[in-house]
Motif scaffolding. Sequence first.
Motif, PDB file in Angstrom:
ATOM      1  N   GLU A  55       0.874  -1.172   0.000  1.00 17.66           N
ATOM      2  CA  GLU A  55       0.000   0.000   0.000  1.00 17.66           C
ATOM      3  C   GLU A  55       0.906   1.215   0.000  1.00 17.66           C
ATOM      4  N   CYS A  57       0.849   5.841  -0.539  1.00 13.83           N
ATOM      5  CA  CYS A  57       0.063   7.082  -0.670  1.00 13.83           C
ATOM      6  C   CYS A  57       0.330   7.736  -2.024  1.00 13.83           C
ATOM      7  N   TYR A  95      -3.979   5.978   1.676  1.00 16.23           N
ATOM      8  CA  TYR A  95      -3.161   4.895   1.146  1.00 16.23           C
ATOM      9  C   TYR A  95      -3.996   4.024   0.199  1.00 16.23           C
TER      10      TYR A  95
END
Length: 117
Positions: A55, A57, A95
Amino acid sequence: MPTDPPRRLIDPERVEAAVKGLGDRESVSRWADRFSVIADPSRLSLLVCIHYAGEICVSDLASAVGMSDTAVSQALRLLRAHGLVSAHRNGRVVYYRLTDATMHELIHHVRPHPVPE
């Protein structure tokens, strides 16, 4: 309107297997739509980066692929709409992660994880 003449089949069993494998035309249309989404090199790059990061951002993803935050956000909006990624917020940071199992497997087949040194 005239109809097509009947076709002479060489191997009817293979034709039957092919028709069963093809499934309904709507399913093929959905897959074609899905492939059109990932056919864009930028969106595919985002999916691959998300896959390997687990994951990530938007700003980090933008840095990884060399795109602006705005362009990444727009692409992620489309990827989310097609159910390929999902997002969760941690404070002010959002995220993204890969949520489509088929896409996960496809990336593994096309670009397997590198072996650690």
